[in-house]
Write a protein that holds these residues in place. Structure first.
Motif, PDB file in Angstrom:
ATOM      1  N   ASP A  87       0.766  -1.396  -0.175  1.00 25.43           N
ATOM      2  CA  ASP A  87      -0.286  -0.191  -0.137  1.00 25.43           C
ATOM      3  C   ASP A  87       0.397   1.178   0.169  1.00 25.43           C
ATOM      4  O   ASP A  87       0.502   2.570  -0.097  1.00 25.43           O
ATOM      5  CB  ASP A  87      -0.981   0.075   1.031  1.00 25.43           C
ATOM      6  N   GLU A  88       2.156   1.258  -0.216  1.00 22.15           N
ATOM      7  CA  GLU A  88       2.864   2.418   0.369  1.00 22.15           C
ATOM      8  C   GLU A  88       2.881   3.300  -0.597  1.00 22.15           C
ATOM      9  O   GLU A  88       4.051   2.282  -1.973  1.00 22.15           O
ATOM     10  CB  GLU A  88       4.671   2.413   0.418  1.00 22.15           C
ATOM     11  N   PRO A  89       2.761   4.182  -0.885  1.00 21.00           N
ATOM     12  CA  PRO A  89       2.931   4.524  -2.553  1.00 21.00           C
ATOM     13  C   PRO A  89       4.476   4.910  -3.004  1.00 21.00           C
ATOM     14  O   PRO A  89       5.687   4.203  -2.073  1.00 21.00           O
ATOM     15  CB  PRO A  89       2.548   6.128  -2.640  1.00 21.00           C
ATOM     16  N   ARG A  90       4.994   4.615  -4.205  1.00 19.59           N
ATOM     17  CA  ARG A  90       6.111   4.768  -4.390  1.00 19.59           C
ATOM     18  C   ARG A  90       6.957   5.337  -4.171  1.00 19.59           C
ATOM     19  O   ARG A  90       6.711   6.580  -3.942  1.00 19.59           O
ATOM     20  CB  ARG A  90       6.112   5.103  -6.450  1.00 19.59           C
TER      21      ARG A  90
END
Length: 295
Positions: free
Chosen positions: A183-186
């Motif tokens: 779920d962590e963005p780039r």
């Protein structure tokens, strides 16, 4: 150095320039890659897995800055063995045989995650040890490695502070290009950590962001890394002690899978030199007076 003589001699290195250009210290506490034999024998995972916790080559990226008038600090032992970016006694009682001293911090979030002063896991969550360690082993590592490093760093900071009235500690780290959570963005190219505006004057992260953005880097602030023990402990802007943490995305300068420098490595080192040059031009009087950022 007791039993660490030879293998970890020296345990860390400080390179001071002949003439300080500015009171700016570049520190690499997590790039150590000298693994003691007894540590490897006690580990249930191989060296390649242990090295996933390293900020590989970060010490080299800042290594030439001493020739430009900026002192550099590098730790040679790995953070999976002793992590100097923790309190001195963040220890997990589940890891040890015997009773920990009463002053040990056994309940921190970092201990809960297995990443205390003597880590239980490497960066991707793999357990390090086959068996429990003795408490004396843990305390011996702290006395022989952790404490001498912090004494030396404190002396260097005090030297700069006495000479200039102000000191800037740039704590240099690297981060995996992809987080553990899907779920962590780039992740950006660089994450600037200032403990949410409390470890340094706001001008410093602004300068870092401006310079590195102009050089083509994407920038984040404090997420997912706001700064660890070093940033918090040595950052005291009201006293002229400014600490900023830089987390560099490993994909920018290395092949993460092969753990090799990429073709862009030399350019990234040159960009760090440009950043050092820009920080040296910041008038010291502009760093104060300091007021903590509002929550």
């Amino acid at each position: 150095m007791t039993q660490f003589d030879g293998e970890l001699s020296p345990p860390f290195q400080i390179v001071e320039p002949a003439h300080w250009r500015a009171p700016i210290i570049f520190n690499s506490p997590h790039s150590g890659s000298v693994y003691p034999l007894e540590f490897l024998n006690a580990s249930r995972i191989d060296v390649a897995a242990l090295r996933r916790s390293e900020d590989s080559f970060m010490d080299e990226l800042i290594g030439d800055l001493s020739e430009q008038g900026f002192p550099t600090v590098r730790v040679n032992f790995p953070r999976s063995y002793v992590d100097v970016n923790r309190e001195p006694y963040e220890l997990d009682p589940r890891m040890f045989t015997g009773r920990l001293p009463s002053f040990a911090n056994t309940r921190s979030m970092r201990v809960a995650g297995g990443l205390g002063t003597i880590p239980r896991v490497v960066g991707d969550g793999q357990e390090i040890y086959r068996e429990r360690l003795s408490v004396d082993d843990a305390l011996g590592r702290i006395e022989a490695l952790y404490k001498p490093y912090h004494r030396a760093l404190r002396r260097l900071i005090n030297k700069a502070h006495q000479a200039f009235g102000t000191v800037i500690l740039v704590d240099c780290h690297s981060m995996p290009s992809v987080g553990v959570s899907r779920d962590e963005p780039r992740r950006p190219d660089i994450v600037i950590g200032d403990r949410y505006g409390t470890s340094c004057a706001s001008l410093l992260p602004d300068v870092v962001e401006e310079i590195m953005s102009k050089l083509g880097y994407s920038i984040g602030r404090n997420k997912p890394y706001a700064g660890g023990f070093i940033t918090e402990h040595y950052g005291n802007p009201a006293s002229g002690l400014h600490t900023v943490q830089l987390e560099l995305n490993r994909a920018i300068y290395m092949d993460e899978r092969r753990r090799e420098r990429s073709p862009r490595f030399a350019q990234v080192a040159a960009d760090f030199a440009a950043l050092a040059d820009a920080l040296a031009q910041v008038p010291l009087a502009d760093l104060g007076p300091f007021q903590a950022a509002a929550e």
